[in-house]
Scaffold this motif. Structure first.
Motif, mmCIF file in Angstrom:
data_model
loop_
_atom_site.group_PDB
_atom_site.id
_atom_site.type_symbol
_atom_site.label_atom_id
_atom_site.label_comp_id
_atom_site.label_asym_id
_atom_site.label_seq_id
_atom_site.Cartn_x
_atom_site.Cartn_y
_atom_site.Cartn_z
ATOM 1 N N LEU A 1 -7.981 3.444 7.747
ATOM 2 C CA LEU A 1 -6.565 3.927 7.993
ATOM 3 C C LEU A 1 -5.758 2.672 7.804
ATOM 4 C CD1 LEU A 1 -6.780 6.758 10.396
ATOM 5 C CD2 LEU A 1 -6.528 6.833 7.763
ATOM 6 N N VAL A 2 -6.439 1.506 8.415
ATOM 7 C CA VAL A 2 -5.459 0.385 8.306
ATOM 8 C C VAL A 2 -5.373 -0.188 6.993
ATOM 9 C CG1 VAL A 2 -5.489 -1.951 9.274
ATOM 10 C CG2 VAL A 2 -6.072 -0.222 10.696
ATOM 11 N N GLY A 3 -6.581 -0.070 6.459
ATOM 12 C CA GLY A 3 -6.783 -0.601 5.035
ATOM 13 C C GLY A 3 -5.634 0.210 3.887
ATOM 14 N N LEU A 4 -5.650 1.671 4.156
ATOM 15 C CA LEU A 4 -5.009 2.221 3.316
ATOM 16 C C LEU A 4 -3.393 1.959 3.718
ATOM 17 C CD1 LEU A 4 -4.654 4.874 1.375
ATOM 18 C CD2 LEU A 4 -4.655 6.233 3.580
ATOM 19 N N PHE A 5 -2.985 1.746 4.955
ATOM 20 C CA PHE A 5 -1.650 1.331 5.245
ATOM 21 C C PHE A 5 -1.158 -0.022 4.698
ATOM 22 C CE2 PHE A 5 1.062 -1.416 8.055
ATOM 23 C CZ PHE A 5 1.951 -0.712 8.134
ATOM 24 N N GLY B 1 1.196 -4.023 -7.475
ATOM 25 C CA GLY B 1 0.586 -3.486 -8.377
ATOM 26 C C GLY B 1 -1.086 -4.293 -8.663
ATOM 27 N N HIS B 2 -1.403 -5.077 -7.648
ATOM 28 C CA HIS B 2 -2.766 -5.536 -7.741
ATOM 29 C C HIS B 2 -3.205 -6.007 -6.281
ATOM 30 C CE1 HIS B 2 -1.420 -9.644 -6.977
ATOM 31 N NE2 HIS B 2 -0.144 -9.363 -7.501
ATOM 32 N N PHE B 3 -4.708 -6.061 -6.294
ATOM 33 C CA PHE B 3 -5.210 -6.330 -4.951
ATOM 34 C C PHE B 3 -5.170 -7.742 -4.818
ATOM 35 C CE2 PHE B 3 -7.237 -2.639 -6.632
ATOM 36 C CZ PHE B 3 -7.230 -1.784 -5.824
ATOM 37 N N SER B 4 -5.218 -8.329 -3.391
ATOM 38 C CA SER B 4 -5.282 -9.730 -3.182
ATOM 39 C C SER B 4 -5.999 -10.116 -1.928
ATOM 40 C CB SER B 4 -3.758 -10.046 -3.038
ATOM 41 O OG SER B 4 -3.036 -9.569 -1.763
ATOM 42 N N GLY B 5 -6.351 -11.245 -1.912
ATOM 43 C CA GLY B 5 -6.985 -11.942 -0.684
ATOM 44 C C GLY B 5 -5.819 -11.987 0.508
ATOM 45 N N LEU C 1 -11.252 -3.847 3.411
ATOM 46 C CA LEU C 1 -11.318 -4.831 2.136
ATOM 47 C C LEU C 1 -11.159 -4.136 0.820
ATOM 48 C CD1 LEU C 1 -13.339 -7.655 3.556
ATOM 49 C CD2 LEU C 1 -10.866 -7.236 3.548
ATOM 50 N N LEU C 2 -11.949 -3.033 0.912
ATOM 51 C CA LEU C 2 -11.788 -2.344 -0.298
ATOM 52 C C LEU C 2 -10.681 -1.851 -0.613
ATOM 53 C CD1 LEU C 2 -15.181 0.160 0.384
ATOM 54 C CD2 LEU C 2 -15.032 -1.835 -1.283
ATOM 55 N N PHE C 3 -9.709 -1.306 -0.086
ATOM 56 C CA PHE C 3 -8.148 -1.270 -0.313
ATOM 57 C C PHE C 3 -7.174 -2.141 -0.537
ATOM 58 C CE2 PHE C 3 -9.835 2.769 1.768
ATOM 59 C CZ PHE C 3 -9.197 3.790 0.940
ATOM 60 N N THR C 4 -7.796 -3.381 -0.213
ATOM 61 C CA THR C 4 -6.809 -4.542 -0.241
ATOM 62 C C THR C 4 -7.308 -5.887 -0.998
ATOM 63 O OG1 THR C 4 -7.831 -5.230 1.811
ATOM 64 C CG2 THR C 4 -5.889 -4.009 2.005
ATOM 65 N N SER C 5 -8.514 -6.380 -0.716
ATOM 66 C CA SER C 5 -8.785 -7.585 -1.744
ATOM 67 C C SER C 5 -9.775 -6.921 -2.684
ATOM 68 C CB SER C 5 -9.497 -8.673 -0.538
ATOM 69 O OG SER C 5 -10.480 -8.296 -0.039
ATOM 70 N N LEU C 6 -10.432 -5.925 -2.618
ATOM 71 C CA LEU C 6 -11.252 -5.417 -3.544
ATOM 72 C C LEU C 6 -12.490 -6.109 -3.901
ATOM 73 C CD1 LEU C 6 -11.712 -2.804 -5.413
ATOM 74 C CD2 LEU C 6 -10.637 -4.380 -7.266
ATOM 75 N N LEU D 1 -5.114 -16.432 -3.002
ATOM 76 C CA LEU D 1 -4.772 -15.360 -2.078
ATOM 77 C C LEU D 1 -4.049 -14.186 -2.860
ATOM 78 C CD1 LEU D 1 -3.891 -17.224 1.116
ATOM 79 C CD2 LEU D 1 -5.828 -15.874 0.943
ATOM 80 N N ASN D 2 -3.316 -14.471 -3.858
ATOM 81 C CA ASN D 2 -2.454 -13.730 -4.819
ATOM 82 C C ASN D 2 -3.392 -12.783 -5.798
ATOM 83 O OD1 ASN D 2 -0.027 -12.155 -5.206
ATOM 84 N ND2 ASN D 2 0.079 -13.394 -6.938
ATOM 85 N N ALA D 3 -4.909 -12.769 -5.597
ATOM 86 C CA ALA D 3 -5.489 -12.116 -6.601
ATOM 87 C C ALA D 3 -6.855 -11.731 -5.861
ATOM 88 C CB ALA D 3 -6.194 -13.566 -7.596
ATOM 89 N N PRO D 4 -7.511 -10.663 -6.521
ATOM 90 C CA PRO D 4 -8.655 -10.253 -5.830
ATOM 91 C C PRO D 4 -9.563 -11.140 -5.347
ATOM 92 C CG PRO D 4 -8.121 -8.889 -7.844
ATOM 93 C CD PRO D 4 -7.274 -9.958 -7.806
ATOM 94 N N MET D 5 -10.265 -10.869 -4.115
ATOM 95 C CA MET D 5 -11.105 -11.962 -3.605
ATOM 96 C C MET D 5 -12.479 -11.432 -2.948
ATOM 97 S SD MET D 5 -10.171 -14.558 -0.288
ATOM 98 C CE MET D 5 -8.788 -15.759 -1.416
#
Length: 297
Positions: free
Chosen positions: A136-140, A150-154, A229-234, A243-247
């Motif tokens: 739920l924290v990741g979804l938030f 519009g994109h995942f990030s570290g 991390l699956l919802f955020t940094s992917l 840190l502004n890109a998937p990590m």
């Protein structure tokens, strides 16, 4: 003679119940001791089983290439360099953000907010976060930091972990500060020290070992979190410290590799799990050894 006999009979009747109660107490004590020993043995057996499994399955993939090569397609001899670096970056940033916030909130609850409705609200929110599912924290965080850009990030991944760090540090800090004797506060105040100095230089210093333990507990929890991390940094199969890109991260890599049909990826998943466990253990040992030699005076 009859009076003496009567007194002896009464004494014997009085001793009999006392002896029975003593036997019951001894039996209850023995039963509790046995149950505690059994529970401890079960816990130790489970812990040893987990550690033995991790070492036996993960040690085989522990090579120099594991730390020098990035993740790559199956059969190409890839390593875990980018997940290791990504996990370190996100965990360190999460602790740097979450630990000070949790520490200050815990100090407020223990020292300044006693009896106030604000403290009750903060404590309630903290307890809710402590028991909230990490997904739920990741979804938030996805809704506020990933969706709008519009994109995942570290950075989003680190913020989701920071939210998980805060309630653990808040609860530990408050509990440890409440254990500091009131006499220490009164002695410092009697010498003319202002309230903030009493709190920060006396109370926090006296409780620093417990507070450090709380931070370590937070590190231990977030270092193995996967769902946020699956919802955020992917995750990222390529090298990236932006840190502004998937990590990439070790928990996500374990999630992706553990269910793979390729033996080398499964081996890397076990090795990654072993690295996380060893890292948390080493951090705890270093912190305890470092703090153990500096008692407050």
């Amino acid at each position: 003679m009859s009076a003496t006999t009567t007194r002896l009979g009464a004494a014997s009747r009085h001793v009999a119940p006392e002896a029975g109660r003593a036997r019951r107490r001894r039996f209850a004590n023995l039963a509790a001791t046995v149950l505690c020993a059994v529970a401890t043995a079960i816990l130790l057996a489970a812990l040893v089983s987990i550690l033995v499994t991790l070492v036996s399955r993960g040690l085989g993939g522990l090579h120099l290439s594991t730390f020098t090569r990035m993740t790559s397609p199956p059969g190409s001899g890839g390593g875990l360099l980018n997940p290791i670096v990504g996990s370190i970056i996100q965990t360190v940033l999460a602790v740097l953000v979450g630990a000070p916030v949790g520490l200050l909130a815990g100090v407020f609850l223990a020292e300044f907010g006693t009896g106030s409705w604000v403290a009750d609200v903060v404590r309630f929110v903290s307890d809710m976060l402590l028991s909230a599912p990490s997904i739920l924290v990741g979804l938030f965080v996805y809704l506020i930091l990933v969706g709008p850009v519009g994109h995942f990030s570290g950075f989003a991944g680190a913020m989701s972990l920071a939210i998980l760090v805060i309630p653990i540090v808040v609860r530990t800090t408050e509990d440890m500060l409440r254990l500091v004797p009131t006499s220490m506060r009164e002695a410092a105040a009697a010498l003319g020290a202002p309230r903030w100095k009493v709190v920060m230089l006396i109370c926090v210093r006296a409780a620093r070992k417990g507070i450090a333990t709380g931070i370590l507990l937070a590190v231990a929890r977030v270092s193995g979190e996967t769902a946020p991390l699956l919802f955020t940094s992917l995750g990222n199969l390529s090298w990236s410290v932006n840190l502004n890109a998937p990590m990439s991260s070790l928990p996500v890599t374990i999630y992706q590799y553990a269910g793979s049909a390729y033996d080398d990826w499964v081996q890397l998943a076990w090795t990654a799990a072993l690295l996380i466990t060893a890292g948390v253990l080493i951090i705890n040992i270093i912190a305890r050894l470092g703090l153990g030699g500096r008692d407050s005076t």
